[in-house]
Design a protein around this motif. Structure first.
Motif, PDB file in Angstrom:
ATOM      1  N   PRO A   7      12.133  31.940   2.572  1.00 46.06           N
ATOM      2  CA  PRO A   7      12.193  31.764   1.113  1.00 46.06           C
ATOM      3  C   PRO A   7      12.457  30.299   0.698  1.00 46.06           C
ATOM      4  O   PRO A   7      11.945  29.851  -0.328  1.00 46.06           O
ATOM      5  N   LEU A   8      13.198  29.567   1.476  1.00 46.21           N
ATOM      6  CA  LEU A   8      13.493  28.177   1.123  1.00 46.21           C
ATOM      7  C   LEU A   8      12.227  27.322   1.198  1.00 46.21           C
ATOM      8  O   LEU A   8      11.980  26.461   0.337  1.00 46.21           O
ATOM      9  N   ARG A   9      11.415  27.588   2.216  1.00 41.05           N
ATOM     10  CA  ARG A   9      10.197  26.829   2.382  1.00 41.05           C
ATOM     11  C   ARG A   9       9.228  27.106   1.229  1.00 41.05           C
ATOM     12  O   ARG A   9       8.582  26.199   0.716  1.00 41.05           O
ATOM     13  N   SER A  10       9.118  28.340   0.810  1.00 43.62           N
ATOM     14  CA  SER A  10       8.234  28.665  -0.309  1.00 43.62           C
ATOM     15  C   SER A  10       8.733  28.029  -1.615  1.00 43.62           C
ATOM     16  O   SER A  10       7.929  27.593  -2.439  1.00 43.62           O
ATOM     17  N   PHE A  12      10.350  25.122  -1.840  1.00 46.18           N
ATOM     18  CA  PHE A  12       9.997  23.702  -1.737  1.00 46.18           C
ATOM     19  C   PHE A  12       8.527  23.478  -2.048  1.00 46.18           C
ATOM     20  O   PHE A  12       8.152  22.509  -2.719  1.00 46.18           O
ATOM     21  N   ARG A  13       7.658  24.376  -1.597  1.00 46.99           N
ATOM     22  CA  ARG A  13       6.226  24.244  -1.867  1.00 46.99           C
ATOM     23  C   ARG A  13       5.933  24.416  -3.361  1.00 46.99           C
ATOM     24  O   ARG A  13       5.094  23.704  -3.912  1.00 46.99           O
ATOM     25  N   GLU A  14       6.595  25.337  -4.013  1.00 45.39           N
ATOM     26  CA  GLU A  14       6.402  25.514  -5.461  1.00 45.39           C
ATOM     27  C   GLU A  14       6.888  24.284  -6.232  1.00 45.39           C
ATOM     28  O   GLU A  14       6.232  23.840  -7.176  1.00 45.39           O
ATOM     29  N   ALA A  15       8.006  23.730  -5.828  1.00 46.74           N
ATOM     30  CA  ALA A  15       8.536  22.532  -6.499  1.00 46.74           C
ATOM     31  C   ALA A  15       7.601  21.350  -6.294  1.00 46.74           C
ATOM     32  O   ALA A  15       7.364  20.539  -7.214  1.00 46.74           O
ATOM     33  N   ALA A  16       7.018  21.213  -5.113  1.00 46.90           N
ATOM     34  CA  ALA A  16       6.089  20.116  -4.842  1.00 46.90           C
ATOM     35  C   ALA A  16       4.828  20.261  -5.675  1.00 46.90           C
ATOM     36  O   ALA A  16       4.313  19.275  -6.227  1.00 46.90           O
ATOM     37  N   SER A  17       4.308  21.464  -5.808  1.00 50.74           N
ATOM     38  CA  SER A  17       3.093  21.649  -6.616  1.00 50.74           C
ATOM     39  C   SER A  17       3.377  21.400  -8.103  1.00 50.74           C
ATOM     40  O   SER A  17       2.540  20.837  -8.817  1.00 50.74           O
ATOM     41  N   ALA A  18       4.556  21.790  -8.575  1.00 50.42           N
ATOM     42  CA  ALA A  18       4.921  21.516  -9.983  1.00 50.42           C
ATOM     43  C   ALA A  18       5.116  20.018 -10.207  1.00 50.42           C
ATOM     44  O   ALA A  18       4.738  19.477 -11.251  1.00 50.42           O
ATOM     45  N   GLY A  19       5.679  19.325  -9.220  1.00 55.05           N
ATOM     46  CA  GLY A  19       5.868  17.872  -9.326  1.00 55.05           C
ATOM     47  C   GLY A  19       4.558  17.120  -9.324  1.00 55.05           C
ATOM     48  O   GLY A  19       4.396  16.129 -10.040  1.00 55.05           O
TER      49      GLY A  19
END
Length: 127
Positions: A7-10, A12-19
């Motif tokens: 869950p932590l990795r997913s 981080f991926r969502e935050a990177a795509s939003a950024g």
């Protein structure tokens, strides 16, 4: 060992795509306005600092330099006002006769062109 269910990795991926989507550059006009605003603030700060330095040094010099306690003299030299005349001789005293038989003529009166403020009678020096 791929951990695809972490869950932590997913997150981080969502935050990177939003950024990535919000990391676009602003328009050039916005960047120019920001630069001009910063330049005006910097110039205003320098001007205020210069005024404070000049004012502070003026106050410091005023407190350090000696002051004259006397009255302030005028900028121009005043012309002398006509006042009472000074006692000046208009003519030399007449010489004393050396012998009683010789007659002397009195001294001539002062001319009409003499200073009107002068006394018509000559003063005799003290013996």
């Amino acid at each position: 060992m791929p951990d695809s269910h972490d869950p932590l990795r997913s997150l981080f991926r969502e935050a990177a795509s939003a950024g990535r989507s919000g990391a676009g550059l602003p328009p050039v006009s916005v960047i120019t306005r920001r630069g001009e605003r910063a330049r005006r603030r910097r110039i205003a700060g320098i001007a205020v600092a210069c005024c404070l330095v000049l004012g502070g040094s003026g106050v410091a010099l005023d407190s350090v330099l000696p002051r004259e306690a006397g009255p302030t003299l005028p900028a121009t030299t005043p012309t002398p006002s006509p006042g009472p005349p000074s006692p000046l001789k208009t003519s030399l005293p007449t010489p004393l006769p050396t012998s009683p038989s010789t007659t002397t003529t009195p001294a001539a009166p002062p001319s009409a062109t003499a200073d009107p403020g002068m006394s018509p009678t000559p003063t005799q020096p003290a013996p």
